[in-house]
Design an enzyme around this catalytic site. Structure first.
Site, mmCIF file in Angstrom:
data_model
loop_
_atom_site.group_PDB
_atom_site.id
_atom_site.type_symbol
_atom_site.label_atom_id
_atom_site.label_comp_id
_atom_site.label_asym_id
_atom_site.label_seq_id
_atom_site.Cartn_x
_atom_site.Cartn_y
_atom_site.Cartn_z
ATOM 1 N N ARG A 200 0.820 -1.159 0.048
ATOM 2 C CA ARG A 200 -0.125 -0.060 -0.122
ATOM 3 C C ARG A 200 0.861 1.655 -0.069
ATOM 4 O O ARG A 200 0.462 2.281 0.524
ATOM 5 C CB ARG A 200 -0.836 -0.002 1.067
ATOM 6 C CG ARG A 200 -2.074 -1.107 1.133
ATOM 7 C CD ARG A 200 -2.830 -1.140 2.120
ATOM 8 N NE ARG A 200 -4.066 -2.124 2.066
ATOM 9 C CZ ARG A 200 -3.960 -3.275 2.378
ATOM 10 N NH1 ARG A 200 -2.660 -3.782 3.049
ATOM 11 N NH2 ARG A 200 -4.849 -4.078 2.206
ATOM 12 N N TYR A 238 -5.529 -3.295 -10.499
ATOM 13 C CA TYR A 238 -5.378 -3.481 -11.854
ATOM 14 C C TYR A 238 -6.332 -2.412 -12.525
ATOM 15 O O TYR A 238 -5.765 -1.989 -13.720
ATOM 16 C CB TYR A 238 -5.781 -4.698 -12.294
ATOM 17 C CG TYR A 238 -4.882 -5.845 -11.730
ATOM 18 C CD1 TYR A 238 -3.364 -5.435 -11.439
ATOM 19 C CD2 TYR A 238 -5.317 -6.927 -11.009
ATOM 20 C CE1 TYR A 238 -2.603 -6.320 -10.983
ATOM 21 C CE2 TYR A 238 -4.435 -8.019 -10.322
ATOM 22 C CZ TYR A 238 -3.313 -7.642 -10.576
ATOM 23 O OH TYR A 238 -2.321 -8.535 -9.714
#
Length: 272
Positions: A200, A238
């Protein structure tokens, strides 16, 4: 009885072993000892290689092609992209770096067990390393690449720390090509993994951007990858990177016990 536990981690790609041929079963290196705290891998591969760093933040395709050419038969080149405090380059084929890559992927994809967990992890790590060596040995330098992300600041002993990795392989699966207009091959993205302490923090995003840059260098129009249908974190990553879902596994294949349904995602690269 050994009980399996799922990792509570952000696993981005699950097609880790998908590019192994069906006849290939990865085995630990001959000098690996599962009862030793560290497996021994002493072979030196292209030990004399040196990194070729590019000062450009966003190098052009022409610059990268020149870097590839400068690498000669090794297929080595400098930074593909850099940003968010990370930079991505091709892995150096020497034992320390290959072990680091195997460790990052093993930490991301290994599922711990109650009994003899350390032993099984080392065994799994050795299989990951064996798979990496197999791909390097059997793939031309313009059809397979292992890309690594590292910090842009110096670490202890003046070394830069690897924080993430991704595999990129040229594929031509007919079932996938049906979704790719005008293409007879594509780049398949797999084995993308980030160390737990660096998740992250945009490492995965910069790895995906590097895959796109490599596609431009090699002249491929499409990038393809797979993700679990219920892995919403990965799918969001994605989607934000420009991938779109085009299909999923047949429902009957996901009805097996313990098998999760996968989805196929593609991205058309900007070749201009």
């Amino acid at each position: 009885m050994v009980v399996l536990h799922h990792l509570n981690t952000f696993t981005i790609s699950m097609e880790f072993f998908s590019h192994f041929p069906w006849s290939f079963t990865p085995t630990p290196p001959s000098r690996f000892n599962i009862f030793h705290p560290r497996f021994l891998f002493l072979q030196k591969v292209n030990k004399s290689q040196h990194l070729c760093h590019c000062s450009s933040v966003s190098p052009s395709s022409q610059q990268l092609q020149e870097q590839v050419a400068d690498g000669g038969g090794t297929g080595h080149f400098g930074n593909l992209v850099q940003g968010y405090g990370w930079k991505v380059r091709k892995m150096v084929e020497e034992d320390h770096e290959m072990r680091s890559v195997a460790n990052i992927q093993a930490e991301s994809f290994y599922e711990p067990v109650i009994l003899f967990n350390d032993v099984f992890f080392q065994f799994f790590q050795a299989e990951v390393l064996a798979g990496l060596l197999y791909r390097l040995k059997n793939s031309p330098p313009d059809r397979y690449a292992c890309l690594v992300a590292e910090t842009m600041t110096r670490e202890i002993e003046d070394r830069q720390k690897l924080v993430g990795v991704v595999d990129v392989t040229v594929f031509r699966d007919e079932s996938v090509l049906g979704y790719l207009s005008g293409a007879d091959e594509y780049l398949y993205v797999s084995g993308i993994a980030v160390l737990p302490d660096f998740r992250r923090k945009k490492v995965a995003s910069i790895l995906l951007k590097a895959c796109e840059m490599l596609a431009n260098v090699w002249g491929y129009k499409y990038l393809v990858l797979r993700a679990y249908e219920d892995d919403w974190g990965a799918r969001k990553l994605y989607t934000n990177a420009g991938y779109r879902m085009v299909s999923g596994d047949p429902l009957w294949t996901s009805s097996w016990i313990g098998r999760r349904r996968r989805v196929l995602l593609i991205k058309q690269c900007n070749t201009t």
